[in-house]
Design a protein around this motif. Sequence first.
Motif, PDB file in Angstrom:
ATOM      1  N   GLU A 100       1.695   3.041  -3.344  1.00  0.00           N
ATOM      2  CA  GLU A 100       0.617   3.401  -4.267  1.00  0.00           C
ATOM      3  C   GLU A 100       0.854   4.746  -4.937  1.00  0.00           C
ATOM      4  N   ASP A 101       1.347   5.721  -4.190  1.00  0.00           N
ATOM      5  CA  ASP A 101       1.595   7.035  -4.788  1.00  0.00           C
ATOM      6  C   ASP A 101       2.607   6.943  -5.915  1.00  0.00           C
ATOM      7  N   GLN A 102       3.644   6.124  -5.736  1.00  0.00           N
ATOM      8  CA  GLN A 102       4.651   5.979  -6.772  1.00  0.00           C
ATOM      9  C   GLN A 102       4.077   5.286  -8.009  1.00  0.00           C
ATOM     10  N   PHE A 103       3.223   4.298  -7.778  1.00  0.00           N
ATOM     11  CA  PHE A 103       2.599   3.623  -8.911  1.00  0.00           C
ATOM     12  C   PHE A 103       1.733   4.603  -9.701  1.00  0.00           C
ATOM     13  N   ASP A 104       0.926   5.371  -8.981  1.00  0.00           N
ATOM     14  CA  ASP A 104       0.073   6.349  -9.661  1.00  0.00           C
ATOM     15  C   ASP A 104       0.911   7.420 -10.349  1.00  0.00           C
ATOM     16  N   GLY A 105       1.980   7.864  -9.690  1.00  0.00           N
ATOM     17  CA  GLY A 105       2.817   8.910 -10.254  1.00  0.00           C
ATOM     18  C   GLY A 105       3.565   8.490 -11.504  1.00  0.00           C
ATOM     19  N   PHE A 106       3.751   7.186 -11.675  1.00  0.00           N
ATOM     20  CA  PHE A 106       4.417   6.702 -12.880  1.00  0.00           C
ATOM     21  C   PHE A 106       3.591   7.005 -14.125  1.00  0.00           C
ATOM     22  N   SER A 107       2.268   7.092 -13.986  1.00  0.00           N
ATOM     23  CA  SER A 107       1.373   7.435 -15.101  1.00  0.00           C
ATOM     24  C   SER A 107       1.559   6.506 -16.294  1.00  0.00           C
TER      25      SER A 107
ATOM     26  N   GLU B 148       0.815  -1.216   0.000  1.00  0.00           N
ATOM     27  CA  GLU B 148       0.000   0.000   0.000  1.00  0.00           C
ATOM     28  C   GLU B 148       0.848   1.265   0.000  1.00  0.00           C
ATOM     29  N   GLU B 149       1.986   1.228   0.677  1.00  0.00           N
ATOM     30  CA  GLU B 149       2.793   2.445   0.788  1.00  0.00           C
ATOM     31  C   GLU B 149       3.458   2.853  -0.528  1.00  0.00           C
TER      32      GLU B 149
END
Length: 437
Positions: free
Chosen positions: A155-162, A152-153
């Motif tokens: 998730e921001d990086q996954f989303d930020g990869f776009s 879960e921690e």
Amino acid sequence: MPAPELTPPQSSLPEAASHFGAHVLSDAVSRARDIKAAIGGPPGALLPPAPPVGSAPAPVPPDVSPAEAPAMSSGLERILRGPSGLGTAGLRLVRREEEPPASSELSVDAAEGRPVPGLYYHPIAEPDPVRVGEVSRRIKAWALDEVALYPEEWEDQFDGFSVGRYMVGCHPDAPTIEHLMLATRLMVAENAVDDCYCEDHGGSPVGLGERLLLAHTALDPLYTTQEYQPQWSKSLHADAPRRAYRSAMEYFVRAAGPSQADRLRHDMARLHMGYLAEAAWAQTDHVPEVWEYLAMRQFNNFRPCPTITDTVGGYELPADLHARADMQKVIALAGNATTIVNDLYSYTKELDTPGQHLNLPVVIAEREGLSDRDAYLKSVEVHNNLMHDFETEAAALAVACPVPNVQRFLRGVAAWVDGNHHWHRSNTYRYSLPDFW
């Protein structure tokens, strides 16, 4: 999930003729032998006559938005236009006055990221937001529900990869969302291997060879005795990179022909060999010569991505055409140029990581005794030279091998090159430029 239906191959030559006018291809025909002589090859077979004036444009897949349609023809237009460096006028397939303005003359919204000053690139339209949204939704569901890719921690990086925006921009001719997902799953899986085995999230050069070999068997299956086969099968679920590789490859082979799947396995082996060379230098604190670094980058690069452009496009470039030496050179140059784009845009991000992270500006500064700024600017020059070489070789191949699938494949590779730059430039979550100007 059933494999997507593959669309029949379509010639890009009628599309080009309708876009430029018949005189453009007629001019290309008349100069074909001159181009072959210019690149040192034997005279080729005569090209087919140009389509008549007023030919209907090639059909656009039904789920392609109006905004995407111009992008679908931009790659071949650029290939037919040819390179733009000194001494390349004779290789052009479009008259100089028909060229669009240079990229430096086009304004860029600062909110979307600033391009590297002096970088040679081709702008693209913003990827279709409807497709981007759907690919983004599906890839996150796959990552979480099918392969348990990240905690879960992260998730921001996954989303930020776009990654949805990335793949939609790189594959404008994909006929369906599921075709786009073939590339998107593989991209995410490759980055999971890079992050978890090599770099950001627990990666290490120590023991990398073993990890890569075992992960590669998720792409290129192990055939062993009945006693040991279950142990291998179980190992494919042992960690996130192997789970991602296994699943992404299963989807891919359902849609791809046998030669397309084998081609991808080959290029993934190349990628893994490049990882190992970089790891060896890291273990010995060795900074390679510039040419050695560039040799490593020809393997540790984006090559597996444009090499599947036909599968994602819903057609197949036959194995004998893909294996041509001139086609392999074009693909290699595309991979090399796009990878230097990554070096340039990720430069400041990598400076913030512990230890010394090799990239082209760092290697040039160390080996050629240049300042950080001058080394970075020279790296821009190296990229530009690679891009001009890519376009020169692609233009020559388009003339030497006027086969519809070759033309379409070259257009797809060019579109991938342009989409790759667009994503790097506009992904301000990940990248920012150094203050060298």
